[in-house]
Write a protein that holds these residues in place. Structure first.
Motif: not given
Length: 788
Positions: A493-519
């Protein structure tokens, strides 16, 4: 649940009766931060490593008789085994703490194990029994044991004293349940039923009777709050539940829910309700420093709070923020923690979603691992829960934060700096391989490095005295801890991704996409749940994301308003598409606004997809030389509460003029505000509300294209969230059966099938217009209102 049985878990009993001393947030990095997911995993791992004679997760229960009822104390021992002829009760605690600093078992942990030892010893007729406290660091998996042995008469005397302390609270519960139940039988629905309202209330009750979940799409005017609260209270009276949790995202709806309970109290209902307000709003100090050195209410809080709770429970039934604050000041206890303690004894708890669903702040007294209660969940404005859940179950780390903390700490703790450097190098490697954003299949190597860092940060926080460095490190540590806890949840239900943010910082994110299981993990801790909103379309989208069970019940409540009360127009010669944006299109939008307000003096709201477009159209509107008596208000970014109130107050005073509020769709004025009758006679909605294209939306789109046979990526990422904003904004106009008004949708895309199929049934009657035809349609509508 039974009228003659008072149930309490072993853990709740010892934590409530035996707590003492101060509130101290400085100890948060240690023994107090048990993690549900990681703790369960380490429990299972240790249990599997034990010998064949080790019995894991042994349910234990004892009934203690009282005069008119019984107290049932129950729990689950982590392990029971026999060693050299002696039975040993094993209590496992996974904690975030350097175990070198743990000199003995935590008092309430040992008390929990002693309760299990007493119950098991009594059941088996043992003369003596041993207790082993097994502490394990959740990052390093280092284990430390503390063992003790007890003669059974010693345990019996100790447990008897514990139950004697609890007796007055059990007496209160027993008496209160009788009072509550008797009062519920006498209440009636407080208003004449509107069309369809009785059936809606019946559906709610039926859902609770069958212990199911229900989704309700109910237009404004149906009376969703009282139509769900009343049958839920009736269900409590029939022992279908014991506590009602009324969950919402907005302060205003919490007030409306409280008013619904108050209406029933006017008929004699005895029902204790509490509104849980955010900690920072309840804090009595200038700065929220929750420790005995900075806060007089934190010092000795646990020594006084039980007396404070009992005094309030025997005096009041409706625990508002004002009531709680006044009582907390009288007893010199922390208002927020006092509020949480009061909630334990309440029948109705009105609070934000996060107190039930958020793994960082959920109410552990109700929803901790292994706890299930007779709870009924009423989830208001449920459309908001999708994005809120994604926030709750996602986590991110910023590469630059690792470098910043390294600068702060390297001189005083080189070991921590070394682990920070190790994590940073791995993030740097990810950064080099990322252009804009990049999906990652696995980050196991980084997680191992992060766990080593967390262990070193824990040691530092245990040893370092309070100062500015410690505060910075603690804040960073909590981000790391949150990331590791969420990583335990990561699955398909997750995607893990990295991203160059607009403010110049670099983030690593654990992105919960499909929320039903956790809820669902938290929903399953109750008996039943009702999701409701004026904008819950399409229902299958919300069922899929909020419960995941397409067999859940769903109902559409018909609108109680006459179609003649509203004119719904779609401007077919205007567009907010990026390719069409420009001065000519803004001028056309401004002309629509001018024509709409010309035909009837009154208050109007205009909603835009962005601040930039709002300001551009406003400038064009001013250039048209509108009526000099027309007042224009512009929503500003990040408005404070007082500024919001001042903005809205303009709509409730001086109604003999034209007022136009320029606002942003999906913002603070597009839902949750209640402007009735002449306070608002028109809403103009510019655009389809589609979220801006960004990396995260594109990840959502790609995920649902890949995971659904219908390839609904665009709908799930853009269309459905966008149309929800449109429906919410439009819903501001008709609030009562005395309201009349105009809703104008300005975008030619509203004439397309994929958008029109998301119109609610009450929008079946609508008309298309252009700048050349709108005048006649508005004139005819307002002339027609004169006969009503």
């Amino acid at each position: 649940m039974s009228d003659t049985v008072i149930k309490i878990s072993v853990r709740s009993l010892v934590e409530f009766i035996l707590r003492e001393g101060d509130i101290d947030n400085r100890k948060k990095a240690g023994k107090d931060t048990e993690a549900m997911q990681a703790g369960s995993r380490i429990h299972r791992k240790i249990q599997r490593q034990m010998g064949a004679g080790y019995r894991a997760e042994v349910p234990l229960k004892i009934t203690v008789p009282a005069e008119d009822y019984e107290i049932c104390v129950e729990g689950r021992a982590d392990g029971i085994e026999e060693q050299d002829g002696t039975v040993v009760i094993d209590e496992i605690k996974g904690i975030y703490m350097d175990l070198e600093h743990l000199d003995g078992p935590v008092g309430v942990h040992l008390a929990q194990a002693k309760c299990y030892a007493y119950i098991y010893g009594r059941q088996q007729g043992l003369s003596h029994i041993a207790v082993r406290m097994t502490y394990v660091n959740l990052d390093t998996e280092f284990i430390k044991y503390f063992e003790s042995e007890y003669e059974f008469p010693e345990l019996e005397k100790w447990f008897g004293g514990l139950m004697e302390e609890y007796r007055k609270w059990a007496d209160f519960q027993f008496e209160w349940r009788k009072i509550r139940k008797d009062s519920i039988h006498n209440i009636e629905f407080p208003f004449p039923y509107r069309e369809g309202q009785k059936e809606l209330a019946s559906q709610v009750y039926r859902t609770m009777y069958q212990k199911k979940r229900l989704f309700i799409q109910a237009p404004t005017g149906v009376g969703k709050t009282i139509s769900t609260v009343f049958p839920a209270v009736k269900a409590v009276g029939e022992e279908l539940g014991d506590k009602i949790f009324y969950l919402t995202a907005k302060t205003i709806t919490r007030t409306v829910a409280n008013e619904a309970f108050s209406l029933l109290r006017e008929q004699g209902l005895r029902y204790k309700t509490v509104i849980i307000t955010a900690k920072e709003k309840m804090c009595a100090c200038e700065e929220m420093e929750c420790n005995p050195d900075h806060c007089p209410y934190a010092k000795g809080h646990y020594d006084r709070v039980n007396d404070a709770v009992y005094a309030l429970l025997t005096k009041e039934d409706n625990f508002t923020r004002e009531v709680l604050n006044a009582h907390a000041m009288e007893y010199e206890v922390c208002p927020f923690e006092f509020c949480l303690d009061v909630s334990t004894w309440c029948d109705g708890i009105i609070c934000d979603y996060n107190y039930v669903f958020d793994p960082k702040v959920y109410l552990k007294r109700f929803f901790a691992e292994g706890i299930k209660g007779d709870y009924l969940f009423l989830i208001d404005e449920a459309h908001n829960l999708v994005e809120r859940a994604r926030e709750m179950y996602s986590a991110a780390l910023i590469k630059e934060d690792f470098l910043e903390i390294k600068k702060v700490i390297k001189a005083v703790r080189p070991k921590v700096a070394k682990e920070l450097d190790s994590c940073n190098k791995r993030l740097l490697s990810m950064k080099r391989e990322c252009d804009t954003y990049r999906l990652l299949p696995d980050i196991g190597d980084f997680i191992i490095a992060l766990m080593r860092l967390a262990a070193e940060l824990e040691k530092f926080l245990e040893e370092w005295e309070q100062d500015e460095i410690r505060d910075q490190v603690f804040e960073f540590y909590m981000q790391v801890r949150d990331f590791l806890n969420i990583y335990d949840r990561v699955d398909e239900n997750y995607e893990i991704y990295t991203e160059h943010m607009e403010n110049g910082q670099f983030q690593l994110k654990l992105f919960c996409i499909h929320t039903a299981k956790n809820l669902k993990e938290f929903l399953d801790k109750g008996n039943s749940a009702v999701f409701f909103s004026a904008t819950l379309l399409p229902l299958r989208y919300y069922v899929n994301l909020l419960s995941g069970d397409m067999n859940d019940y769903a109902v559409y409540a018909s609108s109680t308003f006459r179609p003649e009360q509203r004119l719904l127009l779609v401007g077919s010669d205007v567009s907010s598409k990026y390719t069409r944006r420009g001065q000519a299109e803004y001028q056309r939008m401004a002309s629509y606004i001018q024509k709409t307000i010309f035909h009837k003096k009154g208050n109007y709201l205009v909603f835009f997809p962005s601040y930039r477009m709002m300001e551009s159209v406003y400038e064009s509107f001013q250039s048209l030389n509108p009526d000099p008596g027309c007042i224009c208000l512009l929503q500003q970014p990040n408005m404070r509460e007082q500024e919001r109130e001042e903005f809205l107050s303009q709509f409730t005073t001086g109604l003999d003029r034209t007022l136009v509020g320029f606002c942003v769709m999906g913002g603070i004025f597009s839902e949750g505000i209640d402007l009735k009758q002449e306070q608002l006679i028109g809403a103009i909605i510019v655009g389809t509300g589609l979220p801006q294209v960004c990396n995260e939306r594109e990840i959502l789109k790609q995920y649902y294209d890949e995971h659904q046979a219908q390839r609904e990526g665009f709908s799930y990422a853009y269309l459905y969230p966008g149309m929800n904003k449109v429906l919410q904004a439009a819903g501001r106009v008709i609030r009562t059966d005395q309201d009349t008004g105009v809703i104008l949708l300005l975008d030619d895309r509203f004439t397309q099938y994929q958008y029109k199929q998301l119109f609610p049934p009450e929008w079946a009657v609508h008309e298309h217009c252009t700048l050349h035809t709108i005048d006649q349609k508005l004139e005819d509508f307002w002339r027609g209102q004169e006969k009503y």
